[in-house]
Design a protein around this motif. Structure first.
Motif, PDB file in Angstrom:
ATOM      1  N   GLY A   1     -47.665  34.310  -4.899  1.00 44.73           N
ATOM      2  CA  GLY A   1     -47.682  35.761  -5.117  1.00 44.73           C
ATOM      3  C   GLY A   1     -46.857  36.460  -4.055  1.00 44.73           C
ATOM      4  N   ALA A   2     -46.865  37.805  -4.113  1.00 46.73           N
ATOM      5  CA  ALA A   2     -46.000  38.602  -3.245  1.00 46.73           C
ATOM      6  C   ALA A   2     -46.290  38.368  -1.761  1.00 46.73           C
ATOM      7  CB  ALA A   2     -46.185  40.082  -3.580  1.00 46.73           C
ATOM      8  N   LEU A   3     -47.575  38.241  -1.418  1.00 47.90           N
ATOM      9  CA  LEU A   3     -47.954  38.047  -0.020  1.00 47.90           C
ATOM     10  C   LEU A   3     -47.318  36.774   0.537  1.00 47.90           C
ATOM     11  CD1 LEU A   3     -51.596  38.303   1.261  1.00 47.90           C
ATOM     12  CD2 LEU A   3     -50.177  36.414   1.949  1.00 47.90           C
ATOM     13  N   TRP A   4     -47.570  35.674  -0.176  1.00 50.06           N
ATOM     14  CA  TRP A   4     -47.038  34.382   0.268  1.00 50.06           C
ATOM     15  C   TRP A   4     -45.512  34.428   0.337  1.00 50.06           C
ATOM     16  CZ3 TRP A   4     -44.348  31.178  -3.433  1.00 50.06           C
ATOM     17  CH2 TRP A   4     -43.855  30.003  -2.877  1.00 50.06           C
ATOM     18  N   GLN A   5     -44.879  34.994  -0.690  1.00 53.09           N
ATOM     19  CA  GLN A   5     -43.421  35.028  -0.732  1.00 53.09           C
ATOM     20  C   GLN A   5     -42.849  35.792   0.453  1.00 53.09           C
ATOM     21  OE1 GLN A   5     -43.171  36.166  -4.762  1.00 53.09           O
ATOM     22  NE2 GLN A   5     -42.091  34.298  -5.369  1.00 53.09           N
ATOM     23  N   LEU A   6     -43.437  36.958   0.743  1.00 49.14           N
ATOM     24  CA  LEU A   6     -42.940  37.793   1.839  1.00 49.14           C
ATOM     25  C   LEU A   6     -43.087  37.068   3.185  1.00 49.14           C
ATOM     26  CD1 LEU A   6     -41.960  40.552   2.946  1.00 49.14           C
ATOM     27  CD2 LEU A   6     -44.360  41.234   3.064  1.00 49.14           C
ATOM     28  N   HIS A   7     -44.270  36.512   3.429  1.00 49.10           N
ATOM     29  CA  HIS A   7     -44.504  35.883   4.734  1.00 49.10           C
ATOM     30  C   HIS A   7     -43.666  34.618   4.909  1.00 49.10           C
ATOM     31  CE1 HIS A   7     -47.761  38.292   6.641  1.00 49.10           C
ATOM     32  NE2 HIS A   7     -47.708  38.826   5.439  1.00 49.10           N
ATOM     33  N   ARG A   8     -43.499  33.886   3.829  1.00 51.61           N
ATOM     34  CA  ARG A   8     -42.666  32.683   3.907  1.00 51.61           C
ATOM     35  C   ARG A   8     -41.216  33.069   4.232  1.00 51.61           C
ATOM     36  NH1 ARG A   8     -42.747  27.113   2.098  1.00 51.61           N
ATOM     37  NH2 ARG A   8     -40.598  26.553   1.779  1.00 51.61           N
TER      38      ARG A   8
ATOM     39  N   VAL B   1     -40.951  34.010   7.892  1.00 49.97           N
ATOM     40  CA  VAL B   1     -40.979  32.837   8.779  1.00 49.97           C
ATOM     41  C   VAL B   1     -39.634  32.119   8.731  1.00 49.97           C
ATOM     42  CG1 VAL B   1     -42.001  30.564   9.121  1.00 49.97           C
ATOM     43  CG2 VAL B   1     -43.477  32.520   8.688  1.00 49.97           C
ATOM     44  N   GLN B   2     -39.070  32.028   7.528  1.00 48.64           N
ATOM     45  CA  GLN B   2     -37.753  31.391   7.421  1.00 48.64           C
ATOM     46  C   GLN B   2     -36.700  32.175   8.180  1.00 48.64           C
ATOM     47  OE1 GLN B   2     -37.896  30.968   3.185  1.00 48.64           O
ATOM     48  NE2 GLN B   2     -37.898  28.735   3.307  1.00 48.64           N
ATOM     49  N   ALA B   3     -36.813  33.523   8.124  1.00 54.20           N
ATOM     50  CA  ALA B   3     -35.864  34.358   8.868  1.00 54.20           C
ATOM     51  C   ALA B   3     -36.017  34.092  10.368  1.00 54.20           C
ATOM     52  CB  ALA B   3     -36.115  35.829   8.556  1.00 54.20           C
ATOM     53  N   ALA B   4     -37.248  33.866  10.803  1.00 56.34           N
ATOM     54  CA  ALA B   4     -37.473  33.600  12.226  1.00 56.34           C
ATOM     55  C   ALA B   4     -36.825  32.264  12.622  1.00 56.34           C
ATOM     56  CB  ALA B   4     -38.964  33.570  12.528  1.00 56.34           C
TER      57      ALA B   4
ATOM     58  N   LEU C   1     -49.334  44.107   2.660  1.00 53.04           N
ATOM     59  CA  LEU C   1     -49.186  42.674   2.910  1.00 53.04           C
ATOM     60  C   LEU C   1     -48.823  42.396   4.359  1.00 53.04           C
ATOM     61  CD1 LEU C   1     -46.965  41.931  -0.217  1.00 53.04           C
ATOM     62  CD2 LEU C   1     -49.453  41.842  -0.059  1.00 53.04           C
ATOM     63  N   LEU C   2     -48.672  43.452   5.155  1.00 57.38           N
ATOM     64  CA  LEU C   2     -48.206  43.261   6.534  1.00 57.38           C
ATOM     65  C   LEU C   2     -49.118  43.953   7.546  1.00 57.38           C
ATOM     66  CD1 LEU C   2     -44.347  43.457   6.148  1.00 57.38           C
ATOM     67  CD2 LEU C   2     -45.602  41.667   7.334  1.00 57.38           C
ATOM     68  N   SER C   3     -50.410  43.919   7.266  1.00 58.94           N
ATOM     69  CA  SER C   3     -51.357  44.463   8.243  1.00 58.94           C
ATOM     70  C   SER C   3     -51.374  43.539   9.457  1.00 58.94           C
ATOM     71  CB  SER C   3     -52.748  44.511   7.626  1.00 58.94           C
ATOM     72  OG  SER C   3     -53.193  43.188   7.414  1.00 58.94           O
ATOM     73  N   ASP C   4     -51.995  43.981  10.540  1.00 58.41           N
ATOM     74  CA  ASP C   4     -52.123  43.124  11.722  1.00 58.41           C
ATOM     75  C   ASP C   4     -52.857  41.825  11.381  1.00 58.41           C
ATOM     76  OD1 ASP C   4     -50.812  45.039  13.104  1.00 58.41           O
ATOM     77  OD2 ASP C   4     -52.553  45.772  14.233  1.00 58.41           O
ATOM     78  N   GLU C   5     -53.825  41.924  10.471  1.00 60.31           N
ATOM     79  CA  GLU C   5     -54.570  40.718  10.076  1.00 60.31           C
ATOM     80  C   GLU C   5     -53.645  39.709   9.406  1.00 60.31           C
ATOM     81  OE1 GLU C   5     -55.782  43.846   9.235  1.00 60.31           O
ATOM     82  OE2 GLU C   5     -57.213  43.835  10.914  1.00 60.31           O
ATOM     83  N   HIS C   6     -52.753  40.216   8.556  1.00 61.30           N
ATOM     84  CA  HIS C   6     -51.811  39.306   7.893  1.00 61.30           C
ATOM     85  C   HIS C   6     -50.910  38.621   8.916  1.00 61.30           C
ATOM     86  CE1 HIS C   6     -52.673  41.666   4.159  1.00 61.30           C
ATOM     87  NE2 HIS C   6     -52.570  40.458   3.640  1.00 61.30           N
ATOM     88  N   ILE C   7     -50.402  39.425   9.852  1.00 64.10           N
ATOM     89  CA  ILE C   7     -49.494  38.877  10.860  1.00 64.10           C
ATOM     90  C   ILE C   7     -50.207  37.792  11.666  1.00 64.10           C
ATOM     91  CG2 ILE C   7     -48.262  39.455  12.997  1.00 64.10           C
ATOM     92  CD1 ILE C   7     -47.376  42.021  11.745  1.00 64.10           C
ATOM     93  N   LEU C   8     -51.458  38.082  11.998  1.00 65.01           N
ATOM     94  CA  LEU C   8     -52.219  37.121  12.794  1.00 65.01           C
ATOM     95  C   LEU C   8     -52.355  35.772  12.081  1.00 65.01           C
ATOM     96  CD1 LEU C   8     -55.303  37.904  14.885  1.00 65.01           C
ATOM     97  CD2 LEU C   8     -55.383  35.938  13.400  1.00 65.01           C
ATOM     98  N   ILE C   9     -52.670  35.802  10.796  1.00 65.06           N
ATOM     99  CA  ILE C   9     -52.878  34.532  10.089  1.00 65.06           C
ATOM    100  C   ILE C   9     -51.560  33.765   9.938  1.00 65.06           C
ATOM    101  CG2 ILE C   9     -53.740  33.421   7.979  1.00 65.06           C
ATOM    102  CD1 ILE C   9     -55.978  34.702   9.568  1.00 65.06           C
ATOM    103  N   THR C  10     -50.473  34.483   9.701  1.00 66.70           N
ATOM    104  CA  THR C  10     -49.182  33.791   9.602  1.00 66.70           C
ATOM    105  C   THR C  10     -48.836  33.116  10.932  1.00 66.70           C
ATOM    106  OG1 THR C  10     -48.372  35.206   7.842  1.00 66.70           O
ATOM    107  CG2 THR C  10     -46.700  34.125   9.180  1.00 66.70           C
ATOM    108  N   ILE C  11     -49.016  33.850  12.040  1.00 68.23           N
ATOM    109  CA  ILE C  11     -48.777  33.249  13.355  1.00 68.23           C
ATOM    110  C   ILE C  11     -49.719  32.046  13.550  1.00 68.23           C
ATOM    111  CG2 ILE C  11     -49.028  33.627  15.849  1.00 68.23           C
ATOM    112  CD1 ILE C  11     -46.677  35.158  15.157  1.00 68.23           C
ATOM    113  N   GLY C  12     -50.970  32.207  13.141  1.00 70.74           N
ATOM    114  CA  GLY C  12     -51.948  31.117  13.268  1.00 70.74           C
ATOM    115  C   GLY C  12     -51.526  29.872  12.498  1.00 70.74           C
ATOM    116  N   ASP C  13     -51.002  30.070  11.305  1.00 70.26           N
ATOM    117  CA  ASP C  13     -50.508  28.939  10.498  1.00 70.26           C
ATOM    118  C   ASP C  13     -49.376  28.207  11.217  1.00 70.26           C
ATOM    119  OD1 ASP C  13     -52.201  29.312   8.401  1.00 70.26           O
ATOM    120  OD2 ASP C  13     -50.690  29.994   6.961  1.00 70.26           O
ATOM    121  N   ILE C  14     -48.430  29.000  11.713  1.00 72.60           N
ATOM    122  CA  ILE C  14     -47.259  28.389  12.356  1.00 72.60           C
ATOM    123  C   ILE C  14     -47.691  27.668  13.632  1.00 72.60           C
ATOM    124  CG2 ILE C  14     -45.018  28.886  13.456  1.00 72.60           C
ATOM    125  CD1 ILE C  14     -45.190  29.094  10.329  1.00 72.60           C
ATOM    126  N   PHE C  15     -48.611  28.283  14.341  1.00 72.16           N
ATOM    127  CA  PHE C  15     -49.153  27.661  15.540  1.00 72.16           C
ATOM    128  C   PHE C  15     -49.836  26.337  15.218  1.00 72.16           C
ATOM    129  CE2 PHE C  15     -50.288  28.523  19.871  1.00 72.16           C
ATOM    130  CZ  PHE C  15     -49.425  29.540  20.198  1.00 72.16           C
TER     131      PHE C  15
END
Ligand code: STR
Length: 510
Positions: free
Chosen positions: A118-125, A128-131, A286-300
């Protein structure tokens, strides 16, 4: 009373009995299934699930289904079918099942690893790829940073010369700092107590996810008190507190003029969406602080647990195959010598080391069943109908141990990835997906391959790894979890004589 009970049983059976298939459609073979419990009573209780599922292929074929509670899961154990799921129909199967434990970890499917399609996953992925793309700027910023951490690790190990050590902590420290650099442009000092906290909650999360708790099959049970879930929630809370403190501090100093880390990219996207009048809350939601935290947590989590596990697996295999270790060292001595440390440019010369890394990822894949996929539409695999919502498990273990694809698959033979003269790397089989493939393919593959190469090249240039004096060999059995971990083991560290001599000579010239 009895009538009532019978009626109740019949009603339950009606709802939970495997549904009759629509006429015409051909579905995969199915394990037997009972009302309510599904196929659970028919699954082996012992052994590794990926091995058990592989064995079941003999009876049910390369694709079969089973029922877990009320959900149908299809197991795919052959590479053509896996290719269809992951690549050819990658979009159809890019969903993720909702699982109670992973829901706790991902705050209800935020982030990228466990988020549904969905949109959330697509945006965060995409972010991360841009990073990761930030580090492809030709400045070798990332490589230098990785080498700096490995250099610290090597110096630490040199102080343990002659001793037997468990590598898990020192390697954990090094890979944590590498991922910290990518996320926050920052590194911990080895003695920083925060590292201990990270290690504790990480281990706790892994332990609890490894318990295969029954609530993941029967989510209804989560209303009852449950020690595993409680401990998992605690560890996740610890992680979230630590990360949100880092994120808070980081935001204060954020400047859009210098975007160099994953967190910069995420914060920038958040700010852009806040300033976007056209579509005010489209991305913002899709880009609340909570969302950012979980994406960072996944990458970590992904960056730390996977690489440190594979480094340990490779060292363990080298203890079992000392001749191979010697041959890799000969290759290093010949192409690099001792006057400088390895760089990524050496990758095209240290072919036996590359082959050894590839073989380790084959024989002990990081995720032997990848992460479960889910059909997001009605689709098919190998001509068999797959209903929307069906969970799909790719049994990578089966692909990597298929006897028709691999000569003696249970043997550790890095040579299989080299041509007979040993002068170039080859792909001996298509039945090989150590990082998955398609829309859900591992985002960190490039980083992982760089790290694995540099860690092993640096360590083998400087050290000999030997079996400890008590003769304890590492077990190669493994502990299946979200990551296929290796049991703790000790290795005797010895600074190589040749390295020591070269250093002494070097210092007299200086
Ligand atoms: C490790 C422990 C932790 O603290 C956080 C995570 C979240 C991301 C997970 C990671 C875990 C284990 C390895 C995973 C990764 C996402 C991708 C990676 C599952 C649970 C793999 O596919 C191997």
């Amino acid at each position: 009373m009895w009538e009532l009970l019978t009626l109740l049983m019949l009603t339950l059976a009606y709802f939970f009995w495997p549904k009759g298939k629509p006429t015409g459609a051909k579905y995969p073979n199915s394990l037997p299934a009972l009302p309510l419990v599904g196929s659970l009573p028919f699954l082996p209780r012992h052994g590794h699930p990926h091995v058990n599922f592989f064995k079941l292929q003999r009876k049910y074929g390369p694709i079969y289904s089973l029922r877990m509670g009320s959900k149908t899961t299809v197991i795919v154990g052959e590479h053509q079918l896996a290719r269809e799921v992951l690549i050819k129909k990658g979009k159809d199967f890019a969903g993720r099942p909702e699982v109670v434990t992973l829901g706790i970890l991902s705050d209800n499917q935020k982030g990228i690893a466990f988020a549904d399609h969905g949109a959330l996953w697509q945006l965060h992925r995409k972010l991360v790829q841009a990073a990761f793309a930030l580090f492809k700027d030709g400045s070798q910023r990332l490589e230098k940073m990785i080498c700096q951490e490995i250099s610290l690790l090597s110096d630490f190990l040199a102080t343990k010369n002659g001793q037997s050590v468990d590598l898990s902590l020192p390697v954990f420290l090094a890979v944590t700092n590498i991922i910290c650099f990518i996320c926050f442009n920052f590194a911990y000092k080895y003695e920083d107590p925060e590292l201990k906290i990270i290690q504790n909650y990480n281990n706790g999360i892994l332990d609890m996810l490894g318990k295969n708790t029954i609530v993941d099959i029967f989510p209804g049970l989560k209303v009852f008190p449950n020690k595993t879930l409680e401990k998992l929630r605690n560890c996740v809370k610890m992680r979230n507190e630590l990360l949100s403190e880092i994120l808070g501090k980081y935001k204060e100093n954020f400047s859009s003029d210098s975007i160099t880390t994953l967190l910069d990219i995420l914060i920038q996207a958040q700010m852009n969406s806040e300033n976007n009048d056209v579509d005010p809350d489209q991305d913002l939601k899709l880009l609340s602080d909570e969302h950012i935290l979980i994406t960072i947590g996944d990458i970590f989590g992904a960056g730390v647990e996977t690489t440190s596990s594979v480094v340990q697996w490779i060292v363990a295999f080298l203890l079992h195959y000392p001749q191979l270790k010697k041959k890799i060292q000969d290759e290093i001595d010949q192409h690099i010598g001792f006057s400088r440390t390895p760089t990524l440019r050496d990758r095209s010369h240290l072919l036996l080391l590359e082959a050894t890394i590839r073989e380790a990822l084959r024989i002990r894949p990081v995720a032997p069943m990848l992460i479960p996929h889910k059909a997001v539409v009605d689709s098919s695999i190998g001509g068999y109908a797959i209903d929307k919502g069906t969970n799909i498990i790719i049994n990578l273990w089966a692909l990597h141990h298929n006897e028709e694809e691999w000569d003696q698959p249970d043997k550790f033979m890095p040579e299989r990835f080299l041509d007979p003269t040993g002068s170039h790397l080859i792909s001996p089989s298509l039945s090989y997906f150590p990082f998955g493939a398609g829309p859900r393919t591992c985002v960190g593959e490039m980083l992982a391959r760089k790290e694995l190469f540099l860690f092993m090249a640096w360590l083998l240039q400087r050290f000999d790894f030997e079996v400890p004096d008590d003769g304890h060999m590492p077990s190669l059995e493994g502990v299946p979890n979200v990551v296929f971990l290796i049991e703790h083991f000790k290795v005797k560290i010895k600074v190589r004589e040749a390295w020591r001599e070269a250093q002494a000579e070097g210092s007299t010239y200086n």
